[in-house]
Scaffold this active site. Structure first.
Site, PDB file in Angstrom:
ATOM      1  N   ARG A   1     -15.415  12.693 -34.337  1.00 30.35           N
ATOM      2  CA  ARG A   1     -14.742  13.833 -33.719  1.00 30.35           C
ATOM      3  C   ARG A   1     -15.200  15.060 -34.482  1.00 30.35           C
ATOM      4  O   ARG A   1     -14.535  15.570 -35.357  1.00 30.35           O
ATOM      5  CB  ARG A   1     -13.208  13.701 -33.771  1.00 30.35           C
ATOM      6  CG  ARG A   1     -12.649  12.597 -32.902  1.00 30.35           C
ATOM      7  CD  ARG A   1     -12.375  12.984 -31.454  1.00 30.35           C
ATOM      8  NE  ARG A   1     -13.435  12.727 -30.511  1.00 30.35           N
ATOM      9  CZ  ARG A   1     -13.239  12.422 -29.217  1.00 30.35           C
ATOM     10  NH1 ARG A   1     -12.039  12.316 -28.727  1.00 30.35           N
ATOM     11  NH2 ARG A   1     -14.254  12.267 -28.399  1.00 30.35           N
TER      12      ARG A   1
ATOM     13  N   ASP B   1       0.357  18.781 -22.320  1.00 30.78           N
ATOM     14  CA  ASP B   1      -0.375  17.524 -22.325  1.00 30.78           C
ATOM     15  C   ASP B   1       0.528  16.606 -23.142  1.00 30.78           C
ATOM     16  O   ASP B   1       0.551  16.662 -24.371  1.00 30.78           O
ATOM     17  CB  ASP B   1      -1.753  17.690 -22.978  1.00 30.78           C
ATOM     18  CG  ASP B   1      -2.496  16.366 -23.055  1.00 30.78           C
ATOM     19  OD1 ASP B   1      -1.841  15.309 -22.930  1.00 30.78           O
ATOM     20  OD2 ASP B   1      -3.717  16.386 -23.252  1.00 30.78           O
TER      21      ASP B   1
ATOM     22  N   LYS C   1      -1.310   5.906 -23.817  1.00 33.03           N
ATOM     23  CA  LYS C   1      -0.888   6.106 -25.203  1.00 33.03           C
ATOM     24  C   LYS C   1       0.623   5.847 -25.303  1.00 33.03           C
ATOM     25  O   LYS C   1       1.052   4.714 -25.459  1.00 33.03           O
ATOM     26  CB  LYS C   1      -1.242   7.509 -25.698  1.00 33.03           C
ATOM     27  CG  LYS C   1      -2.736   7.717 -25.976  1.00 33.03           C
ATOM     28  CD  LYS C   1      -3.510   8.036 -24.742  1.00 33.03           C
ATOM     29  CE  LYS C   1      -4.910   8.533 -24.997  1.00 33.03           C
ATOM     30  NZ  LYS C   1      -5.656   8.714 -23.755  1.00 33.03           N
TER      31      LYS C   1
ATOM     32  N   PHE D   1     -20.651  12.732 -26.266  1.00 31.06           N
ATOM     33  CA  PHE D   1     -20.335  11.743 -27.309  1.00 31.06           C
ATOM     34  C   PHE D   1     -20.260  10.323 -26.775  1.00 31.06           C
ATOM     35  O   PHE D   1     -20.498   9.369 -27.488  1.00 31.06           O
ATOM     36  CB  PHE D   1     -19.024  12.110 -28.015  1.00 31.06           C
ATOM     37  CG  PHE D   1     -17.860  12.283 -27.088  1.00 31.06           C
ATOM     38  CD1 PHE D   1     -17.622  13.502 -26.485  1.00 31.06           C
ATOM     39  CD2 PHE D   1     -17.019  11.226 -26.813  1.00 31.06           C
ATOM     40  CE1 PHE D   1     -16.561  13.660 -25.595  1.00 31.06           C
ATOM     41  CE2 PHE D   1     -15.954  11.371 -25.938  1.00 31.06           C
ATOM     42  CZ  PHE D   1     -15.731  12.591 -25.326  1.00 31.06           C
TER      43      PHE D   1
ATOM     44  N   PHE E   1      -8.839  19.336 -25.867  1.00 25.19           N
ATOM     45  CA  PHE E   1      -9.192  17.929 -25.799  1.00 25.19           C
ATOM     46  C   PHE E   1     -10.359  17.813 -24.812  1.00 25.19           C
ATOM     47  O   PHE E   1     -10.426  18.560 -23.835  1.00 25.19           O
ATOM     48  CB  PHE E   1      -8.025  17.024 -25.366  1.00 25.19           C
ATOM     49  CG  PHE E   1      -8.472  15.582 -25.356  1.00 25.19           C
ATOM     50  CD1 PHE E   1      -8.712  14.925 -26.549  1.00 25.19           C
ATOM     51  CD2 PHE E   1      -8.755  14.922 -24.171  1.00 25.19           C
ATOM     52  CE1 PHE E   1      -9.220  13.627 -26.556  1.00 25.19           C
ATOM     53  CE2 PHE E   1      -9.255  13.624 -24.175  1.00 25.19           C
ATOM     54  CZ  PHE E   1      -9.487  12.975 -25.373  1.00 25.19           C
ATOM     55  N   THR E   2     -11.245  16.864 -25.065  1.00 25.58           N
ATOM     56  CA  THR E   2     -12.526  16.809 -24.341  1.00 25.58           C
ATOM     57  C   THR E   2     -12.372  16.825 -22.817  1.00 25.58           C
ATOM     58  O   THR E   2     -12.920  17.703 -22.144  1.00 25.58           O
ATOM     59  CB  THR E   2     -13.308  15.552 -24.769  1.00 25.58           C
ATOM     60  OG1 THR E   2     -12.452  14.415 -24.645  1.00 25.58           O
ATOM     61  CG2 THR E   2     -13.781  15.650 -26.211  1.00 25.58           C
TER      62      THR E   2
ATOM     63  N   TYR F   1       0.830  -1.209   0.000  1.00 22.81           N
ATOM     64  CA  TYR F   1       0.000   0.000   0.000  1.00 22.81           C
ATOM     65  C   TYR F   1       0.866   1.260   0.000  1.00 22.81           C
ATOM     66  O   TYR F   1       0.522   2.251  -0.617  1.00 22.81           O
ATOM     67  CB  TYR F   1      -0.926   0.009   1.231  1.00 22.81           C
ATOM     68  CG  TYR F   1      -1.930   1.129   1.166  1.00 22.81           C
ATOM     69  CD1 TYR F   1      -3.066   1.018   0.358  1.00 22.81           C
ATOM     70  CD2 TYR F   1      -1.748   2.305   1.882  1.00 22.81           C
ATOM     71  CE1 TYR F   1      -3.980   2.049   0.278  1.00 22.81           C
ATOM     72  CE2 TYR F   1      -2.660   3.348   1.807  1.00 22.81           C
ATOM     73  CZ  TYR F   1      -3.781   3.212   0.999  1.00 22.81           C
ATOM     74  OH  TYR F   1      -4.681   4.237   0.908  1.00 22.81           O
TER      75      TYR F   1
HETATM   76  N1  F0G Z   1      -5.181  14.307 -23.486  1.00 18.88           N
HETATM   77  C1  F0G Z   1      -5.283  13.809 -24.728  1.00 18.88           C
HETATM   78  C2  F0G Z   1      -4.655  14.547 -25.864  1.00 18.88           C
HETATM   79  C3  F0G Z   1      -5.984  12.629 -24.946  1.00 18.88           C
HETATM   80  O1  F0G Z   1      -6.074  12.143 -26.189  1.00 18.88           O
HETATM   81  C4  F0G Z   1      -6.573  11.961 -23.833  1.00 18.88           C
HETATM   82  C5  F0G Z   1      -7.333  10.749 -24.025  1.00 18.88           C
HETATM   83  C6  F0G Z   1      -6.434  12.516 -22.563  1.00 18.88           C
HETATM   84  C7  F0G Z   1      -5.714  13.686 -22.436  1.00 18.88           C
HETATM   85  C8  F0G Z   1      -7.051  11.891 -21.348  1.00 18.88           C
HETATM   86  O2  F0G Z   1      -6.356  10.765 -20.966  1.00 18.88           O
HETATM   87  O3  F0G Z   1      -8.008   8.906 -21.234  1.00 18.88           O
HETATM   88  O4  F0G Z   1      -5.940   8.627 -19.868  1.00 18.88           O
HETATM   89  O5  F0G Z   1      -7.787  10.044 -19.063  1.00 18.88           O
HETATM   90  N2  F0G Z   1      -7.707  10.361 -25.139  1.00 18.88           N
HETATM   91  C9  F0G Z   1      -8.422   9.155 -25.477  1.00 18.88           C
HETATM   92  C10 F0G Z   1      -8.736   9.163 -26.935  1.00 18.88           C
HETATM   93  C11 F0G Z   1      -9.582   8.860 -24.610  1.00 18.88           C
HETATM   94  O6  F0G Z   1      -9.424   8.242 -27.386  1.00 18.88           O
HETATM   95  O7  F0G Z   1      -8.297  10.063 -27.665  1.00 18.88           O
HETATM   96  P1  F0G Z   1      -7.064   9.517 -20.249  1.00 18.88           P
END
Ligand code: F0G
Length: 474
Positions: free
Chosen positions: A382, A215, A258, A449, A124-125, A72
Site C-alpha cells: 500500500r 464509506d 468486512k 497494483f 480508497f482505490t 428472482y
Molecule cells: N472501501 C474500503 C475502505 C475498502 O477497504 C474496500 C475494499 C472497498 C471500499 C471496496 O469494497 O471490495 O467489497 O468492492 N477493500 C479491500 C481491501 C479490497 O483489501 O482493503 P469491495
C-alpha cells in the site's frame, strides 16, 4: 501479568494450510512477478493479503445458507437483510449490491457531474476510481497527522474541517456533490474517526446543503475505538455507538465483506427517497433485481446474521485485540509500523524498514515479496504502486506512506499464527540491509497494483535465504 483472554468462539471445522519449502516459495514468487496479488492461494501459508471476504462464518450463518430464498423477485432473504441494515445502521432505504464497489459505482454515477470535487479522508482505490471515472476530482481532506506513520493520534482518520471549509470557499458548495467520509480509514493504517468529528463534518455540510456519505466498510471497528477512546462512550454498547455514528450521514456505501462478516455482498443505503428510487434503477442495470443485487438468497441470509454478530461487544474486542497482539510484538522488537495500531491490519512502514531503497525501487512491494519468500506469509503493498498515477499529469502519485499491510481476516487465525508472522518479520528486520528493490515490468492502466509484474533490480537482485545467506532471485 494481567489475566489473559481467548477467542470468544471455538473451532468446529478446519482447513489445512499448505507449507511450501523455501525453494517452492521462490518459484511461486517468480511466477507471480513478485506481486503478492498474483501468488496462488494454495502456495500461501498465512494469508494476510486482505480482510475482505476472508471471514470465517459462524455455524449460525452456515446453517442459514440452507434457508436462502433464491426467488428472482421478492426474496424473503432480502427482507431479512433489509431489516437488519435498517435496525443496526439506521438508514431508511437499502439496496443490495454484489460488493462495496457496486454501491460506489451507483452513488458516483448518480451524484457526480463532470468537473465536481469529492473531498474525502484519504482515498480508497476503488472508491476514488469510481469518483474519477464519473468526472470528479478527489480531494484529500484528512488531518495532516494521518500522513505521518510515527504520530500517535487517537483519531488519525479525522477530517480536517479547515481543509473542507477551504475547498468549499474555493470551488463552491454546488461543485461538491457529497463528502465521502470513510470510517476506520484503510490506507491511513485502519485509523478511526471520532464521533465528534463525524458530527462536526455533518453539521458543516448541512449549512451548505452538501450530503455526507460514509464509506461504512469497517464501521464496527471504528465504533470500538470510539468506545475505548472518546469520552462518554466507555459504557455504551457497540450497537448503540454504531447507530449514532451513522446518524451523522445521509447514507453509506458498504462492503459487506468486512464488517458484515461474510464472503461476498454489499449495499447502498440512504435516507433520501428520491435518490433511492433513482439508485434502484441503476441497481437493476448493474447488479440485478433490487431484491438480490448480485447476491444469492443464501448470501443475504448470512449477511443479515453477520451484521448482528459483528456488533457483539466480545467479538469486536477480541478482533481488535488480535490485531494488537501482532502489532505490539513488532513495536517491542523495534520494527517500524504505523502508529497507533489500527482496526483491521498492522502496517509496516517500508520507508523506515528499508531506508536504503528509493520510492521508485518500490520498497513496500519488495518487502511484501521478501516476507512471502521468508515464511509464506502473504501481505499487500500500500504505497506508490497502489497510489497509481495522477489523472491529469500521468505522473506517479507519491504518497507519504509507503506501507506493507498485514491484514487480519476475521475469526480465521489464532494468535499463534500471529506469532509466526512476528518471528518472520523480526528476522527480516535484522537482515533488512540485504533486501533489494524491484522494477516494474508490466503496468496495467487502472488499479495497477492488482496485475502489475516486477523483477528484482539488476543491481540488487537479492533477497534473503532461509539459511540467512544471500541468494539471487533473478
Ligand atoms: N472501501 C474500503 C475502505 C475498502 O477497504 C474496500 C475494499 C472497498 C471500499 C471496496 O469494497 O471490495 O467489497 O468492492 N477493500 C479491500 C481491501 C479490497 O483489501 O482493503 P469491495
Amino acid at each position: 501479568m494481567g489475566r489473559r483472554t481467548a477467542e470468544p468462539y471455538k473451532i468446529k471445522s478446519v482447513e489445512t494450510l499448505s507449507m511450501l519449502s523455501y525453494e517452492e516459495r521462490k518459484e511461486s514468487l517468480k511466477r507471480a512477478g513478485y506481486n503478492t496479488f498474483l501468488i496462488d492461494s494454495e502456495d500461501v501459508y498465512i494469508d494476510l493479503l486482505t480482510d475482505s471476504g476472508t471471514t470465517a462464518m459462524s455455524d449460525e450463518q452456515w446453517g442459514a445458507l440452507m434457508t436462502g430464498d433464491e426467488a428472482y423477485a421478492g426474496s424473503k432473504s432480502w427482507k431479512k437483510l433489509e431489516k437488519a441494515v435498517q435496525e443496526f445502521y439506521g438508514y431508511q432505504f437499502v439496496l443490495p449490491t454484489h460488493q462495496g464497489r457496486g454501491a460506489e459505482n451507483i452513488l458516483s454515477q448518480l451524484k457526480i457531474k463532470d468537473g465536481d470535487y469529492v473531498p474525502g479522508n484519504m482515498y480508497f482505490t476503488t472508491t476514488r476510481a469510481h469518483q474519477e471515472m464519473n468526472g470528479a476530482k478527489f480531494v484529500d481532506i484528512i488531518i495532516d497527522e494521518a500522513h505521518n506513520p510515527t504520530i500517535d493520534h487517537p483519531f488519525k482518520g479525522n477530517i480536517d474541517l479547515t481543509k473542507l471549509q477551504k475547498l468549499i470557499d474555493e470551488v463552491g458548495a454546488e461543485k461538491i456533490p457529497y463528502v465521502c467520509l470513510a470510517v476506520t480509514v484503510n490506507l491511513a493504517g485502519g485509523q478511526p474517526v471520532s464521533m465528534r468529528n463525524m458530527k462536526e463534518v455533518y453539521e458543516l455540510c448541512q449549512t451548505y446543503q452538501i450530503d455526507v456519505f460514509f464509506d461504512a466498510t469497517r464501521c464496527v471497528e471504528n465504533a470500538f475505538f470510539i468506545k475505548e477512546r472518546e469520552e462518554g462512550y466507555a459504557e455504551k454498547p457497540i450497537a448503540h455507538i454504531l447507530k449514532e455514528m451513522l446518524s451523522y450521514s445521509d447514507g453509506c456505501t458498504m462492503s459487506g465483506k468486512k464488517d458484515c462478516l461474510v464472503n461476498i455482498g454489499g449495499f447502498l443505503a440512504m435516507n433520501d427517497e428520491e435518490l433511492y428510487i433513482r439508485s434502484r434503477e441503476l441497481v437493476v442495470v448493474y447488479e440485478g433485481m433490487p431484491s438480490y443485487g448480485g447476491m444469492a438468497g443464501r448470501d443475504m441470509e448470512a449477511m443479515a446474521i453477520g451484521i448482528r454478530e459483528a456488533v457483539d461487544d466480545h467479538y469486536i474486542e477480541h478482533r481488535i485485540g488480535q490485531v494488537r497482539h501482532l502489532g505490539d510484538q513488532l513495536i517491542e522488537a523495534g520494527v517500524p509500523i504505523v502508529l497507533p495500531i489500527g482496526g483491521h491490519a498492522v502496517f509496516l512502514d517500508a520507508k523506515s524498514f528499508l531506508p536504503h531503497l528509493k520510492q521508485d525501487e518500490f520498497p513496500a512491494q519488495a518487502l511484501a515479496a521478501a516476507l512471502y519468500l521468508d515464511s509464506g506469509v502473504r501481505s499487500m503493498e500500500r504505497g506508490i504502486i497502489s497510489a497509481g498515477r495522477n489523472i491529469e499529469t500521468g505522473e506517479n502519485n507519491r504518497p507519504e506512506l509507503e506501507l506493507v499491510r498485514l491484514t487480519i481476516p476475521r475469526r480465521v487465525y489464532t494468535n499463534n499464527h500471529m506469532d509466526v508472522v512476528v518471528d518472520s518479520i523480526v528476522d527480516l528486520f535484522k537482515k533488512r540491509d540485504e533486501i533489494g528493490g524491484l522494477k516494474m515490468d508490466y503496468e496495467p492502466p487502472t488499479l495497477r497494483f492488482f496485475n502489475a509484474r516486477f523483477s528484482p533490480l539488476a543491481t540488487s537482485n537479492e533477497l534473503i535465504s532461509e539459511q540467512n545467506k544471500k541468494v539471487s532471485i533473478e
